[in-house]
Scaffold this motif. Structure first.
Motif, PDB file in Angstrom:
ATOM      1  N   GLY A  16      46.471  40.028  33.132  1.00  0.00           N
ATOM      2  CA  GLY A  16      46.583  39.182  31.951  1.00  0.00           C
ATOM      3  C   GLY A  16      47.412  39.816  30.857  1.00  0.00           C
ATOM      4  O   GLY A  16      48.236  39.152  30.207  1.00  0.00           O
ATOM      5  N   PHE A  17      47.223  41.115  30.677  1.00  0.00           N
ATOM      6  CA  PHE A  17      47.963  41.847  29.650  1.00  0.00           C
ATOM      7  C   PHE A  17      49.461  41.857  29.959  1.00  0.00           C
ATOM      8  O   PHE A  17      50.293  41.567  29.103  1.00  0.00           O
ATOM      9  CB  PHE A  17      47.432  43.282  29.560  1.00  0.00           C
ATOM     10  N   LEU A  18      49.795  42.176  31.218  1.00  0.00           N
ATOM     11  CA  LEU A  18      51.201  42.226  31.626  1.00  0.00           C
ATOM     12  C   LEU A  18      51.853  40.845  31.576  1.00  0.00           C
ATOM     13  O   LEU A  18      53.032  40.719  31.229  1.00  0.00           O
ATOM     14  CB  LEU A  18      51.311  42.799  33.041  1.00  0.00           C
ATOM     15  N   LEU A  19      51.085  39.823  31.927  1.00  0.00           N
ATOM     16  CA  LEU A  19      51.614  38.467  31.913  1.00  0.00           C
ATOM     17  C   LEU A  19      52.047  38.066  30.496  1.00  0.00           C
ATOM     18  O   LEU A  19      53.153  37.551  30.296  1.00  0.00           O
ATOM     19  CB  LEU A  19      50.563  37.485  32.433  1.00  0.00           C
ATOM     20  N   ALA A  41      49.748  38.630  44.681  1.00  0.00           N
ATOM     21  CA  ALA A  41      50.737  37.571  44.503  1.00  0.00           C
ATOM     22  C   ALA A  41      50.910  37.211  43.035  1.00  0.00           C
ATOM     23  O   ALA A  41      52.014  36.881  42.592  1.00  0.00           O
ATOM     24  CB  ALA A  41      50.332  36.335  45.294  1.00  0.00           C
ATOM     25  N   GLN A  42      49.832  37.281  42.268  1.00  0.00           N
ATOM     26  CA  GLN A  42      49.921  36.966  40.848  1.00  0.00           C
ATOM     27  C   GLN A  42      50.723  38.034  40.109  1.00  0.00           C
ATOM     28  O   GLN A  42      51.534  37.713  39.238  1.00  0.00           O
ATOM     29  CB  GLN A  42      48.523  36.823  40.239  1.00  0.00           C
ATOM     30  N   PHE A  43      50.498  39.294  40.451  1.00  0.00           N
ATOM     31  CA  PHE A  43      51.304  40.364  39.856  1.00  0.00           C
ATOM     32  C   PHE A  43      52.775  40.174  40.211  1.00  0.00           C
ATOM     33  O   PHE A  43      53.655  40.296  39.365  1.00  0.00           O
ATOM     34  CB  PHE A  43      50.820  41.728  40.354  1.00  0.00           C
ATOM     35  N   SER A 140      47.983  39.102  23.599  1.00  0.00           N
ATOM     36  CA  SER A 140      48.628  38.176  22.672  1.00  0.00           C
ATOM     37  C   SER A 140      48.455  38.573  21.214  1.00  0.00           C
ATOM     38  O   SER A 140      49.120  38.010  20.343  1.00  0.00           O
ATOM     39  CB  SER A 140      48.078  36.754  22.882  1.00  0.00           C
ATOM     40  N   VAL A 141      47.574  39.560  20.954  1.00  0.00           N
ATOM     41  CA  VAL A 141      47.333  39.941  19.554  1.00  0.00           C
ATOM     42  C   VAL A 141      47.695  41.392  19.243  1.00  0.00           C
ATOM     43  O   VAL A 141      47.761  41.767  18.070  1.00  0.00           O
ATOM     44  CB  VAL A 141      45.854  39.696  19.162  1.00  0.00           C
ATOM     45  N   VAL A 142      47.910  42.214  20.273  1.00  0.00           N
ATOM     46  CA  VAL A 142      48.267  43.614  20.029  1.00  0.00           C
ATOM     47  C   VAL A 142      49.748  43.819  20.307  1.00  0.00           C
ATOM     48  O   VAL A 142      50.373  43.045  21.029  1.00  0.00           O
ATOM     49  CB  VAL A 142      47.427  44.576  20.893  1.00  0.00           C
ATOM     50  N   THR A 143      50.277  44.884  19.763  1.00  0.00           N
ATOM     51  CA  THR A 143      51.716  45.139  19.884  1.00  0.00           C
ATOM     52  C   THR A 143      52.053  46.289  20.820  1.00  0.00           C
ATOM     53  O   THR A 143      53.211  46.488  21.153  1.00  0.00           O
ATOM     54  CB  THR A 143      52.315  45.445  18.503  1.00  0.00           C
ATOM     55  N   PHE A 144      51.062  47.078  21.255  1.00  0.00           N
ATOM     56  CA  PHE A 144      51.354  48.229  22.104  1.00  0.00           C
ATOM     57  C   PHE A 144      51.283  47.846  23.576  1.00  0.00           C
ATOM     58  O   PHE A 144      50.664  46.859  23.952  1.00  0.00           O
ATOM     59  CB  PHE A 144      50.370  49.372  21.817  1.00  0.00           C
ATOM     60  N   ASP A 145      51.937  48.660  24.415  1.00  0.00           N
ATOM     61  CA  ASP A 145      51.888  48.480  25.866  1.00  0.00           C
ATOM     62  C   ASP A 145      50.884  49.457  26.457  1.00  0.00           C
ATOM     63  O   ASP A 145      50.517  50.452  25.829  1.00  0.00           O
ATOM     64  CB  ASP A 145      53.269  48.709  26.492  1.00  0.00           C
ATOM     65  N   ALA A 146      50.451  49.194  27.695  1.00  0.00           N
ATOM     66  CA  ALA A 146      49.483  50.070  28.370  1.00  0.00           C
ATOM     67  C   ALA A 146      49.965  50.359  29.778  1.00  0.00           C
ATOM     68  O   ALA A 146      49.482  49.761  30.738  1.00  0.00           O
ATOM     69  CB  ALA A 146      48.101  49.434  28.381  1.00  0.00           C
ATOM     70  N   PRO A 147      50.922  51.270  29.936  1.00  0.00           N
ATOM     71  CA  PRO A 147      51.447  51.575  31.272  1.00  0.00           C
ATOM     72  C   PRO A 147      50.380  52.196  32.165  1.00  0.00           C
ATOM     73  O   PRO A 147      49.538  52.968  31.711  1.00  0.00           O
ATOM     74  CB  PRO A 147      52.571  52.578  30.981  1.00  0.00           C
ATOM     75  N   GLY A 148      50.401  51.836  33.428  1.00  0.00           N
ATOM     76  CA  GLY A 148      49.460  52.399  34.384  1.00  0.00           C
ATOM     77  C   GLY A 148      48.246  51.532  34.675  1.00  0.00           C
ATOM     78  O   GLY A 148      47.460  51.851  35.562  1.00  0.00           O
ATOM     79  N   LEU A 149      48.089  50.416  33.945  1.00  0.00           N
ATOM     80  CA  LEU A 149      46.929  49.562  34.168  1.00  0.00           C
ATOM     81  C   LEU A 149      46.899  49.007  35.588  1.00  0.00           C
ATOM     82  O   LEU A 149      45.831  48.827  36.176  1.00  0.00           O
ATOM     83  CB  LEU A 149      46.936  48.396  33.165  1.00  0.00           C
TER      84      LEU A 149
END
Length: 212
Positions: A16-19, A41-43, A140-149
């Motif tokens: 959801g975050f990556l989408l 498949a969703q990823f 949708s409300v935060v501005t940072f990314d989270a690599p590795g999730l």
């Protein structure tokens, strides 16, 4: 189902975050989880949609990546055969993790096997949907990314594989896929390596099973 709960919540969150971070609306996450319900498949669909691929190309890619479910379904024919009420949903909701649970956990005594399989499948889909929705809303409300999730998917596969090894107590069926994918890499076969590895593994497991 505790490993699936934590795995699906975290993996779904990552999806959801990556989408959302890829520019799609948050509500697309729960919608895909309800209608498509296919984690890998969703990823993959995120990249395909961003690249502007058409419906035919996306459909073919999803078919190839989920072709392993054909093998899953064949092995569950006898189990699902007497089911009537939830059979279609059980076929739709069959994922790698759900398959691992259904083939590892026998229904409790004096329980309804169809209801047992239904609740495992339904809970897993609810975990995935909840996690994806939470990830999309936060994204949708935060501005940072989270690599590795996305590594959560690999971690969950490892846990379920260990559980399968404990139940089956045989090393062969798990070594064959490893040897297959290593062989494909040595030969330089990169495209469709997953499908080829599944085919080689299925043939290998069939052969060693036949000998026994």
């Amino acid at each position: 189902m505790i490993p699936c709960f934590f795995g699906y919540i975290s993996i779904g969150f990552a999806f959801g975050f990556l989408l959302v971070k890829s520019g799609f609306p948050w509500y697309l996450a729960p919608l895909m989880c309800i209608i498509i319900y296919a984690g890998a498949a969703q990823f993959m669909s995120i990249g395909l949609l961003l690249s502007g691929k058409g419906p035919l190309e996306i459909g073919l890619a999803v078919l190839l990546i989920n072709a392993r479910h054909i093998v899953y379904g064949l092995s569950l024919l006898e189990r699902f055969k007497p089911f009537k009420k939830f059979k279609k949903y059980l076929i739709f909701g069959l994922t790698d993790e759900t398959y691992a649970l259904l083939t590892t956990l026998p229904p409790p005594k004096d329980s309804n096997p169809e209801h047992f399989d239904f609740w495992i499948t339904a809970f897993n889909q609810s975990y995935w949907t909840i996690g994806s929705t939470l990830g999309a809303l936060l994204g949708s409300v935060v501005t940072f990314d989270a690599p590795g999730l996305e590594f959560a998917l690999t971690a969950l596969f490892i846990v379920l594989t260990i559980e399968q090894i404990k139940v089956i107590k045989r090393v062969g069926p798990f070594l064959i896929p490893i040897v297959s994918i290593i062989l494909l890499n040595i030969l330089g076969i990169k495209e469709d390596s997953l499908i080829l590895a599944i085919l080689l593994s299925s043939i290998g497991c069939f052969l060693i099973g036949g000998k026994e």
